[in-house]
Design a protein around this motif. Structure first.
Motif, short mmCIF file in Angstrom:
data_model
loop_
_atom_site.label_atom_id
_atom_site.label_comp_id
_atom_site.label_asym_id
_atom_site.label_seq_id
_atom_site.Cartn_x
_atom_site.Cartn_y
_atom_site.Cartn_z
N THR A 246 0.92 -1.26 -0.16
CA THR A 246 -0.07 -0.09 0.03
C THR A 246 1.04 1.32 0.15
N LEU A 247 1.90 1.21 0.87
CA LEU A 247 2.77 2.46 1.09
C LEU A 247 3.57 2.67 -0.41
N ILE A 248 3.76 1.51 -0.91
CA ILE A 248 4.72 1.65 -2.35
C ILE A 248 3.84 2.25 -3.32
N ASN A 249 2.43 1.83 -3.59
CA ASN A 249 1.46 2.05 -4.58
C ASN A 249 0.97 3.58 -4.32
N ASP A 250 1.01 4.00 -2.88
CA ASP A 250 0.76 5.46 -2.88
C ASP A 250 1.82 6.35 -3.15
N ILE A 251 3.00 5.85 -2.82
CA ILE A 251 4.39 6.82 -3.23
C ILE A 251 4.24 6.68 -4.66
N VAL A 252 4.10 5.65 -5.31
CA VAL A 252 4.49 5.66 -6.91
C VAL A 252 3.30 6.48 -7.50
N ILE B 12 10.04 5.76 6.16
CA ILE B 12 10.26 4.71 5.26
C ILE B 12 10.03 5.12 3.75
N THR B 13 8.85 6.40 3.79
CA THR B 13 8.41 6.86 2.52
C THR B 13 9.67 7.80 2.12
N GLN B 14 10.21 8.29 2.79
CA GLN B 14 11.23 9.42 2.76
C GLN B 14 12.61 8.38 2.17
N VAL B 15 12.66 7.28 2.46
CA VAL B 15 13.72 6.25 2.05
C VAL B 15 13.25 5.92 0.64
N LEU B 16 12.45 5.76 0.19
CA LEU B 16 11.71 5.21 -0.91
C LEU B 16 11.90 6.19 -1.87
N LEU B 17 11.51 7.62 -1.44
CA LEU B 17 11.20 8.69 -2.31
C LEU B 17 12.83 9.04 -2.65
N ASN B 18 13.81 8.98 -1.78
CA ASN B 18 15.01 9.32 -2.15
C ASN B 18 15.80 8.36 -3.19
N LEU C 244 13.80 6.37 -5.33
CA LEU C 244 13.32 6.77 -6.65
C LEU C 244 13.67 8.02 -7.20
N ALA C 245 13.95 9.10 -6.35
CA ALA C 245 14.27 10.38 -7.20
C ALA C 245 15.78 9.96 -7.74
N VAL D 220 11.66 -8.42 4.72
CA VAL D 220 10.97 -7.97 3.30
C VAL D 220 12.25 -7.29 2.67
N ILE D 221 12.51 -7.42 1.43
CA ILE D 221 13.55 -6.67 0.61
C ILE D 221 12.83 -5.82 -0.43
N ILE D 222 12.96 -4.57 -0.14
CA ILE D 222 12.40 -3.54 -1.30
C ILE D 222 13.40 -3.35 -2.28
N THR D 223 13.44 -3.25 -3.50
CA THR D 223 14.47 -3.08 -4.67
C THR D 223 13.82 -2.04 -5.60
N VAL D 224 14.71 -0.97 -5.58
CA VAL D 224 14.45 -0.02 -6.44
C VAL D 224 15.59 -0.31 -7.64
N GLN D 225 15.12 -0.23 -8.84
CA GLN D 225 16.48 -0.58 -9.86
C GLN D 225 16.17 0.34 -10.93
#
Ligand code: ADP
Length: 528
Positions: free
Chosen positions: A388-394, A422-428, A430-431, A454-459
């Protein structure tokens, strides 16, 4: 066949002589220069009766031809498939052809001068066990006087000392190796370009200290051989002695970065900062004997960074209010002129809003760094679904993003974490993925469950990062400056904040990347 009474009397000196006694009895001596046993002189008989009954290895060279005799105790020295029993009754020169040049002079000396010889651990290789073996002996050659008062034979008592000599040689070789290794180690410590010292025992007696460490302690070489607290009394009340003892006790190395310590400088006790490493030293039996300490002063660097931090903190605090105020007014103007037909006004407002948002984000990051540094970075944890968090951020991101963001989430994974952080982490991440892939248009964000995590990967498929930089990029203010690469705007604090947030959640972040191919940043967090 029965043996006559005369014959029995003749060979009675051979009785009780074991295997060798039996062999002498059964040998046809008429075929030898000594002739039949009945003609042997009493001196030879007496000597042989002693030799054959002795439990000590003995050998006899008899007469002008130096005919060979030996006893059972001597027999093992001849090995298998060697001289035994062939050399019994044979001339010395034939029996010992391979070493005759060594033993003949000794025999001559005894025969001519009537004096006994003594040789210890002498190397005399002999033929036995089907080959020439390298053998060591301790032996004595002594004269046997016959009835006429002349030296008629050479009586040899000997003992093979090969295993003793080889053990001693091995021991001395390993002692030598050890001495050489110790010498090398000493040289290494003495010539080390960084302050280095070696301490022995629980009281940390200074065993070695190079010039660099003496300079750092402000001491001279008279401290060597003294326990550390006696040599450097300033250590009292500081944590180092206890840390050293802990390393000595447990064998666990200890590394400290920017450790504050008080040292004496020009008679004044002053605080400085040091990077230090303590490691246990072991002997051959794997027992800890002491510790080695290496370190260097980083006071100037630390003070410089402190000044920079103070400045950044002050500047970001001072800038926060004006930026927030400008942001507020921009929102107001945007609302007021939402329907304007003036393209210059609309364009200017959009640019100002974008730039002020960037400035606002930079200030927030700088203030976060300051919070991390001062231990004021606190988490407000709650339970939420990662997908849910990832979908909201994206969804938010897609509105402005220049890239296609593909999402591949493993459903149903909950984490107990600070959602905003965690939002801050993923935004960073992704940016960065977008910023550093100007020539591709795709970024992937996906999750997978691995054990309890859980492993979240930004590629991304962008410029990538050279392997030597993989660790550095998470350092504060670190930026990669690859040659020939276009420069990207940035401050080098995004990944530092990412790492701190992830580690505060007992997680881990790392990168897999190849220059020109792209990067994958992985964030591992404990799942619930
Ligand atoms: P900034 O991006 O502001 O410079 P960061 O801390 O976010 O700071 O990143 C540190 C450095 O790591 C960047 O300067 C860049 O060289 C490198 N980097 C980060 N993310 C990526 C990425 N996705 N691809 C290539 N390089 C990256």
């Amino acid at each position: 066949m029965s043996i006559s009474a005369d014959k029995l009397r003749d060979i009675s000196f051979l009785q009780g002589g074991g295997e060798m006694g039996r062999l002498i009895r059964s040998k046809d001596w008429n075929r030898t220069p000594l002739g039949d046993v009945s003609g042997w002189p009493q001196s030879l008989r007496t000597t042989l009766s002693i030799i054959l009954r002795s439990k000590f290895p003995m050998f006899l060279f008899w007469g002008p031809d130096l005919i060979c005799f030996y006893n059972d105790a001597y027999r093992p020295s001849l090995g298998n498939e060697g001289k035994h029993p062939a050399i019994l009754g044979v001339k010395g020169v034939e029996a010992w052809a391979e070493i005759w040049h060594i033993i003949k002079p000794l025999i001559d000396q005894v025969m001519n001068e009537g004096e006994a010889t003594w040789s210890e651990d002498q190397f005399i290789p002999i033929y036995r066990n089907g080959t020439i073996e390298k053998v060591y002996w301790t032996f004595s050659y002594s004269p046997v006087i016959d009835e006429s008062g002349k030296v008629a034979g050479v009586f040899v008592t000997c003992m093979e000392t090969t295993s003793k000599v080889l053990t001693q040689a091995e021991q001395s070789a390993s002692r030598k190796l050890l001495e050489e290794a110790e010498k090398k180690f000493r040289n290494l410590v003495i010539n080390a370009p960084v302050p280095t010292a070696v301490f022995k025992g629980e009281n940390m007696v200074i065993e070695l200290a190079n010039d660099e460490v003496l300079k750092l302690w402000k001491k001279d070489s008279s401290v060597i051989g003294k326990p550390i607290l006696q040599a450097i009394p300033e250590m009292l009340g500081q944590p180092f002695f206890a840390i050293m003892q802990e390393v000595y006790r447990t064998g666990n190395p200890w590394e400290g970065k920017r450790v504050p310590a008080f040292v004496e400088k020009n008679g004044i006790i002053k605080e400085g900062y040091y990077n230090l490493l303590y490691k246990a030293l072991y002997n051959n039996d794997n027992v800890i004997t002491g510790i080695i300490c290496m370190g260097y002063e980083v006071t100037d660097q630390v003070l410089h960074e402190q000044q920079k931090d103070d400045f950044i903190k002050m500047a970001s605090h001072e800038l926060k209010t004006p930026v927030t105020t400008v942001k507020g007014y921009i929102q107001l103007l945007l609302a007021k002129y939402a329907d304007t037909n003036d393209p210059v006004l609309a364009g200017s407002l959009a640019v100002i809003e974008k730039q002020i948002s960037k400035l606002g984000k930079l200030l927030t990051d700088l203030l976060d760094v300051n919070k991390i540094e001062t231990g004021r970075f606190l988490l407000k944890k709650e339970m939420f679904l990662v997908e849910t968090l990832i979908n909201d951020i994206v969804d938010d991101f897609r509105i402005t993003a220049t890239h296609i963001i593909e999402v591949g989430c493993c459903p149903g994974i909950y984490i107990y974490a600070d959602k905003d952080r965690i939002t801050q982490v993923l935004l960073n991440l992704l940016a960065n993925a977008i910023k550093y892939s100007p020539n591709s248009d795709k970024v992937i964000i996906k999750t997978k469950q691995e054990g309890e995590n859980v492993i979240i990967t930004v590629q991304d498929f962008g410029i990538g990062i050279a392997p030597r930089e993989h660790e550095n990029i998470f350092d504060r203010f670190y930026r990669v400056h690859a040659e020939g690469e276009k420069t990207f705007p940035g401050f080098g604090i995004g990944l530092f904040i990412v790492k701190e947030i992830v580690e505060l959640h007992d997680g881990k972040v790392w990168v897999e990347s190849e220059t020109g191919v792209g990067s994958s940043f992985h964030v591992m967090l404990p799942a619930v």
